[in-house]
Design a protein around this motif. Sequence first.
Motif, short mmCIF file in Angstrom:
data_model
loop_
_atom_site.label_atom_id
_atom_site.label_comp_id
_atom_site.label_asym_id
_atom_site.label_seq_id
_atom_site.Cartn_x
_atom_site.Cartn_y
_atom_site.Cartn_z
N ILE A 1 -4.41 17.12 10.24
CA ILE A 1 -3.37 16.47 9.66
C ILE A 1 -2.21 16.38 9.20
O ILE A 1 -1.57 15.67 9.08
N GLN A 2 -0.99 17.00 9.97
CA GLN A 2 0.18 16.69 10.50
C GLN A 2 -0.42 15.04 11.64
O GLN A 2 0.93 14.34 11.35
N GLU A 3 -1.21 15.25 12.13
CA GLU A 3 -1.24 13.54 12.83
C GLU A 3 -0.99 12.63 11.17
O GLU A 3 -0.96 11.88 11.75
N MET A 4 -2.43 13.11 10.92
CA MET A 4 -2.76 12.24 9.49
C MET A 4 -0.85 12.53 8.46
O MET A 4 -0.79 10.51 8.53
N ALA A 5 -0.42 13.24 8.62
CA ALA A 5 0.50 12.47 7.69
C ALA A 5 2.28 12.23 8.61
O ALA A 5 2.42 11.22 7.47
N ARG A 6 1.70 12.14 9.65
CA ARG A 6 3.11 11.53 10.40
C ARG A 6 2.56 9.69 10.16
O ARG A 6 3.67 8.64 10.24
N ALA A 7 0.87 9.85 10.77
CA ALA A 7 1.10 8.19 10.65
C ALA A 7 0.81 7.76 9.25
O ALA A 7 1.81 7.07 9.16
N THR B 1 0.58 -1.41 0.04
CA THR B 1 0.07 0.02 0.51
C THR B 1 1.07 1.16 -0.18
O THR B 1 1.68 1.97 0.92
N LEU B 2 1.14 1.92 -1.13
CA LEU B 2 1.27 3.22 -1.36
C LEU B 2 0.93 4.27 -1.14
O LEU B 2 1.15 5.37 -1.00
N ILE B 3 -0.86 3.72 -1.69
CA ILE B 3 -1.73 5.35 -1.82
C ILE B 3 -2.41 5.54 -0.87
O ILE B 3 -3.44 3.91 -1.08
N ASP B 4 -2.94 6.44 0.19
CA ASP B 4 -4.86 6.46 0.14
C ASP B 4 -5.15 7.71 -0.09
O ASP B 4 -4.31 8.54 0.77
N ALA B 5 -5.57 7.83 -1.39
CA ALA B 5 -6.31 8.83 -1.07
C ALA B 5 -8.34 9.19 -0.71
O ALA B 5 -8.23 10.61 -0.51
N HIS B 6 -8.67 8.57 -0.16
CA HIS B 6 -9.67 9.38 0.76
C HIS B 6 -9.45 9.05 2.27
O HIS B 6 -9.39 7.84 3.21
N THR B 7 -9.37 9.95 2.97
CA THR B 7 -9.45 9.91 4.64
C THR B 7 -9.86 11.65 4.96
O THR B 7 -9.82 12.46 3.93
N HIS B 8 -10.25 11.87 6.15
CA HIS B 8 -10.39 13.38 6.27
C HIS B 8 -9.92 12.95 8.22
O HIS B 8 -9.60 12.77 8.76
N SER B 9 -9.87 14.66 8.19
CA SER B 9 -9.39 15.02 8.93
C SER B 9 -10.38 15.94 10.54
O SER B 9 -11.06 15.69 9.82
N VAL B 10 -9.73 16.06 11.39
CA VAL B 10 -10.75 16.96 12.41
C VAL B 10 -11.58 18.12 11.42
O VAL B 10 -12.29 18.78 12.13
N GLY C 1 4.60 4.36 5.08
CA GLY C 1 5.48 3.17 3.99
C GLY C 1 3.74 4.59 3.28
O GLY C 1 4.94 4.35 2.07
N ILE C 2 3.39 5.14 3.36
CA ILE C 2 2.05 5.29 2.29
C ILE C 2 3.00 6.50 1.83
O ILE C 2 3.72 7.31 2.62
N GLN C 3 2.66 6.77 0.65
CA GLN C 3 3.35 7.79 -0.35
C GLN C 3 3.25 9.19 -0.36
O GLN C 3 3.49 10.22 -0.83
#
Length: 239
Positions: free
Chosen positions: A21-27, A3-12, A32-34
């Motif tokens: 957004i920062q917590e999502m990016a760090r996770a 899994t290199l891509i997750d295109a559908h997520t939501h932040s607070v 290993g998501i690109q």
Amino acid sequence: MRTLIDAHTHSVASGHAYSTIQEMARAASEKGIQILGITEHAPSLPGTCTPIYFRNLHVVPRRMYGVQLLLGAELNILDTHGTLDLDEHYWRNYLDIRIAGIHALCYEHGTREENTSGMIAAIRNPWVDIISHPGDGTADLLFEPIVLAAKEAHTLLEINSSSLDPTRHKLQAREGNLELLRLCKRYEVPVILGSDAHISFSIGDYRYALPLLAETEFPEALIVNDKPDLFLSFIARHG
């Protein structure tokens, strides 16, 4: 499949999600998501962000912790004509990625044929990159014309893992997604798996979708989540 891509997520910012957004990016980086798409719910869904939120996305870096961010919206298909909330000014100027989907809280239902026509209109919208959770049963749909329209328009259809979670009680989601996968396999139409993560821990979590891929013997060549160049080529076709 890696899994290199997750295109559908939501932040607070979506109002009913729980990570920044920062917590999502760090996770995403730790997993290993690109490429991470953060696609906030558009304004017609109760409790989400207002249009000014999307206007100000330019202030957010598009790379964090080594992850490429695509910041956009999950637009609402509002009716059987395929009307979307927000408008082309937003699609064109403020959004890196545009997902469109039907949500029960802001959709005007019609017959199966009318619902299908509305979704096909969204698929053919030149700014829509992905159709979110078409197989989850929120609207009664005919899947074969939807798959053929997606093939013609080069719009990705999502197999939404979250909607397959038994605790969501979406009773038609399993059969709907199986039918979609069988049709996409028959017509050689690529799909994208979506986590629909509403908290950072769920990014890249496709545990409920993967068994359906195995059941249908779905070709890995038609899954874009491990193919960043192919995925970005789809996005580039739309705006």
